[in-house]
Design a protein around this motif. Structure first.
Motif, mmCIF file in Angstrom:
data_model
loop_
_atom_site.group_PDB
_atom_site.id
_atom_site.type_symbol
_atom_site.label_atom_id
_atom_site.label_comp_id
_atom_site.label_asym_id
_atom_site.label_seq_id
_atom_site.Cartn_x
_atom_site.Cartn_y
_atom_site.Cartn_z
ATOM 1 N N ARG A 40 0.809 -1.213 0.000
ATOM 2 C CA ARG A 40 0.000 0.000 0.000
ATOM 3 C C ARG A 40 0.847 1.270 0.000
ATOM 4 N NH1 ARG A 40 -4.751 0.197 4.159
ATOM 5 N NH2 ARG A 40 -3.113 -0.517 5.542
ATOM 6 N N TYR A 265 7.904 -17.898 3.049
ATOM 7 C CA TYR A 265 7.198 -16.682 3.460
ATOM 8 C C TYR A 265 6.528 -16.006 2.252
ATOM 9 C CZ TYR A 265 6.341 -12.058 5.435
ATOM 10 O OH TYR A 265 5.753 -10.893 5.844
ATOM 11 N N GLU A 266 5.244 -15.812 2.330
ATOM 12 C CA GLU A 266 4.455 -15.158 1.257
ATOM 13 C C GLU A 266 4.528 -15.902 -0.074
ATOM 14 O OE1 GLU A 266 5.568 -10.991 1.268
ATOM 15 O OE2 GLU A 266 4.120 -10.555 2.858
ATOM 16 N N VAL A 424 -9.317 4.745 4.084
ATOM 17 C CA VAL A 424 -8.746 3.452 3.733
ATOM 18 C C VAL A 424 -8.417 3.419 2.246
ATOM 19 C CG1 VAL A 424 -9.129 0.960 3.609
ATOM 20 C CG2 VAL A 424 -10.046 2.270 5.534
ATOM 21 N N GLY B 12 2.589 -15.742 6.008
ATOM 22 C CA GLY B 12 2.791 -14.639 5.070
ATOM 23 C C GLY B 12 1.445 -14.181 4.524
ATOM 24 N N ASP B 13 1.388 -12.974 3.978
ATOM 25 C CA ASP B 13 0.112 -12.441 3.489
ATOM 26 C C ASP B 13 0.257 -11.841 2.109
ATOM 27 O OD1 ASP B 13 1.542 -10.307 5.372
ATOM 28 O OD2 ASP B 13 0.476 -9.254 3.788
ATOM 29 N N LYS B 14 -0.769 -11.992 1.300
ATOM 30 C CA LYS B 14 -0.876 -11.286 0.011
ATOM 31 C C LYS B 14 -2.361 -11.003 -0.185
ATOM 32 C CE LYS B 14 3.079 -12.373 -2.851
ATOM 33 N NZ LYS B 14 4.042 -11.549 -2.152
ATOM 34 N N GLY B 15 -2.739 -9.735 -0.150
ATOM 35 C CA GLY B 15 -4.152 -9.398 -0.314
ATOM 36 C C GLY B 15 -4.994 -10.060 0.756
ATOM 37 N N ILE B 17 -5.268 -13.311 1.027
ATOM 38 C CA ILE B 17 -4.795 -14.697 1.089
ATOM 39 C C ILE B 17 -3.665 -14.804 2.109
ATOM 40 C CG2 ILE B 17 -3.790 -16.604 -0.246
ATOM 41 C CD1 ILE B 17 -4.844 -15.125 -2.785
ATOM 42 N N ASN B 19 -0.685 -17.429 3.743
ATOM 43 C CA ASN B 19 -0.043 -18.742 3.618
ATOM 44 C C ASN B 19 0.670 -19.073 4.921
ATOM 45 O OD1 ASN B 19 2.501 -17.142 2.928
ATOM 46 N ND2 ASN B 19 3.273 -19.237 2.783
ATOM 47 N N GLY B 74 -10.060 -11.169 6.410
ATOM 48 C CA GLY B 74 -11.130 -10.188 6.655
ATOM 49 C C GLY B 74 -11.306 -9.181 5.533
ATOM 50 N N VAL B 77 -5.460 -7.353 3.597
ATOM 51 C CA VAL B 77 -4.580 -6.624 4.516
ATOM 52 C C VAL B 77 -4.873 -5.123 4.517
ATOM 53 C CG1 VAL B 77 -2.181 -5.998 4.966
ATOM 54 C CG2 VAL B 77 -2.737 -8.299 4.241
ATOM 55 N N THR B 78 -5.168 -4.572 3.330
ATOM 56 C CA THR B 78 -5.293 -3.121 3.227
ATOM 57 C C THR B 78 -6.675 -2.610 3.607
ATOM 58 O OG1 THR B 78 -5.726 -3.366 0.862
ATOM 59 C CG2 THR B 78 -3.463 -2.883 1.514
ATOM 60 N N ARG B 79 -7.653 -3.489 3.889
ATOM 61 C CA ARG B 79 -8.981 -2.973 4.257
ATOM 62 C C ARG B 79 -9.656 -3.701 5.426
ATOM 63 N NH1 ARG B 79 -13.578 -5.122 1.958
ATOM 64 N NH2 ARG B 79 -14.527 -3.080 1.656
ATOM 65 N N THR B 80 -9.014 -4.717 5.951
ATOM 66 C CA THR B 80 -9.634 -5.479 7.037
ATOM 67 C C THR B 80 -9.797 -4.641 8.306
ATOM 68 O OG1 THR B 80 -9.409 -7.401 8.467
ATOM 69 C CG2 THR B 80 -7.370 -6.372 7.757
#
Lengths: 446, 103
Positions: A40, A265-266, A424, B12-15, B17, B19, B74, B77-80
């Motif tokens: 972001r 990771y990711e 947001v 880890g996180d992407k959007g 999703i 993992n 949720g 990541v950018t809006r939960t």
């Protein structure tokens, strides 16, 4: 040259400053990479650039450069970073200004642009990968769109003699692979070496996360010296075999376990990690301990890159309001629950509309919901948290206000209330044909 | 036995999703992980949190599994509205998974 040593100086935009200084002074490195651009960050930076055309690069750029530029210049260490965010050219000019203030001369700084694809995205109605909807559904709210560039512009800048290279959105591993392509003259269509190069970049890009950061679990996974965590170095051979290590005497550790955690990771499908340069395959990666804090890595492979680049698109999604307040002692949990009920009722009574509301008791259920958090022990203290998504800033502010007024209107003994409200900016992604994206290099020279 | 005794893990996180890796402390015990820590087990474990599919990838060469959890954060990541927007703590939650083995 027999081997190249690459240091990772930051794993995110706010990361510690001095581990990079340690790498410069004691790491015997030729390249120092700073990966500082989260999903972001670039959208927020774009908003800053819209207000001020000279803004839009990373807020810690000046501080990091002041810390490492003199040492890098003295030792001939080249710097590569994505701290340019939404404005790499302004970032390059800032670096030039800092270098001049430090009395450094004979320095070539390259800025990479071309990742900004707002116009491309507005012209073509691409599909949002996350939802399957068309981008036209958020068209009016788009604030940024940036394609993930690969190694090419960075390699070209290195061939152009750049000492410092500052980019906007570039695939994180590309920042680390570019110097290897340049130094070893790897073919960018040798997919296996590109796959192995991706492993190098992927393992290094989060800095301290491979040297013992984000790892410690006392009694199970102990790590010493996290307050002076050393950041990683990859010592790479021409055939792509490399060793992950750190500065002797620094805190943390490099072990098989820290490397395995960071490899995944990711990552989604480990056999097909899609980057702008290659579709990497991590399934054959092997780690071998060859010394204390020295792990050798082999076996990364790859397949041909795709015809598309991923673009990350920032848009104004909503507003978010939040408030928190704490309760302690006997009955704390019941008072916390009552606090949440009161706020929910107040929002209804006052006609504050929201699209989504979350009621948490921190210490009970805020992270993983009621079922996973179940325990027979009642905590001594809890913190009530109310968060809501709204369509206006005004309504977001009212959510925090309704938590704060619990001080004098809510359950007994509520303390430490805090509140916040923010716009947001959310992110989605889309695939854009490579042919529509062209990078450019801009040089600043002292 | 808790999974924590057999394996370590990182999220880890992407959007939207997440993992979660599950890595054997001792690679010799990897087959136990492969047998008991299935995609269905992980989906059931996170039923309250994960709204989409759970897919498992195997990496026997390093004694690890990788779980990909869709619609897990949720809304992303950018809006939960979640306190832990990235879902960093999900790997720690999974360490509580009961594995049907004697200590």
């Amino acid at each position: 040259m027999a081997t190249i040593r690459i240091g990772s100086g930051a794993g995110y935009s706010g990361d510690r400053i001095e581990p990079a200084v340690e790498l410069v002074e004691k790491g015997n490195i030729q390249y120092l990479i700073f990966e500082c651009l989260a999903e972001r960050t670039i959208a927020i930076a774009q908003q800053a650039k819209m207000k001020d055309p000279n803004a839009g690069y990373d807020g810690l750029l000046a501080q990091r450069m002041e810390a490492v530029l003199p040492g890098c210049k003295e030792k001939g260490i080249k710097i590569i970073t994505n701290m340019g965010a939404a404005n790499p050219i302004a970032g390059a000019q800032k670096i030039k200004e800092i270098a001049q203030q430090l009395g450094i001369s004979d320095l070539k700084i390259a800025a990479v642009t071309g990742d900004d694809v707002v116009d491309v995205v507005r012209d073509g109605d691409y599909t949002i990968l996350e939802t399957g909807e068309h981008l036209s559904t958020i068209k009016d709210n788009i604030v940024s769109a940036n394609a993930y560039l690969g190694t090419k512009p960075i390699v070209e800048a290195l061939r152009g003699g750049a000492d410092v290279i500052i980019t906007g959105r570039v695939a994180d591993p590309a920042l680390f692979m570019a110097p290897l392509l340049f130094e070893f003259n790897w073919s960018e269509e040798d997919w296996d070496i590109m796959g192995q190069g991706t492993v190098i970049g992927h393992l290094l890009e989060c800095a301290g996360q491979i040297t013992g950061g984000y790892f410690a679990d006392p009694g199970y996974k102990d790590v010493q010296g996290l307050a002076r965590l050393g950041f990683p170095i990859a010592q790479v051979q021409e055939d792509g075999t490399f060793v992950i290590t750190k500065v002797p005497g620094s805190g943390g550790k490099v072990t098989l376990a820290t490397c395995k955690e960071q490899l995944l990771y990711e990552i989604h499908n480990p056999a097909a990690y899609i980057t702008p340069d290659v579709v990497a395959d991590f399934t054959g990666v092997q780690f071998t301990q060859i010394g204390e804090n020295e792990i050798q890595v082999t076996g990364g492979k790859g397949q041909a890159k795709t015809e598309f680049l991923k673009a990350s698109i920032g848009y104004v999604d909503s507003y978010m309001g939040e408030g928190q307040i704490s309760y302690a002692g006997p009955g704390a949990v019941k008072r916390g629950k009552l606090a949440l009920e009161i706020v929910e009722e107040r929002l209804k009574l006052m006609g504050v509309s929201y699209q989504e509301l979350k009621l948490d008791l921190i210490g009970i259920n805020s992270l993983h919901g009621a079922n996973l958090s179940e325990t027979e022990h009642e905590p001594y203290e809890v913190r009530a948290r109310v968060t809501g998504r709204t369509q206006s800033m005004k309504e977001a502010v009212r959510i925090g206000n309704e938590v704060e007024t619990l001080y004098t209107n809510g359950p007994a003994g509520g303390g430490g209330a805090t509140k916040s409200a923010k716009q947001v900016v959310a992110m989605v992604s889309a695939l854009v044909p490579r042919s529509l994206i062209n990078y450019k290099l801009h040089y600043e020279v002292i | 036995m808790k999974l924590r005794e057999l394996a370590h893990s990182r999220t880890g996180d992407k959007g939207n999703i997440s993992n979660i890796s599950v890595i054997a402390h001792d690679p010799a015990q990897y087959p136990i992980l492969e047998k008991y820590v299935t995609a269905a087990v992980v989906k059931e474990f996170f039923a309250e949190i994960v709204k989409g599919d759970v897919i498992r990838y195997t990496l026997p060469a390093i004694g690890a599994l990788n779980f990909v959890l869709y619609s897990a954060l949720g809304g992303g990541v950018t809006r939960t509205l979640s306190l832990d927007a990235h879902g960093k703590g999900l790997s720690s939650a999974l360490m509580n998974l009961e594995i049907p083995l004697e200590e």
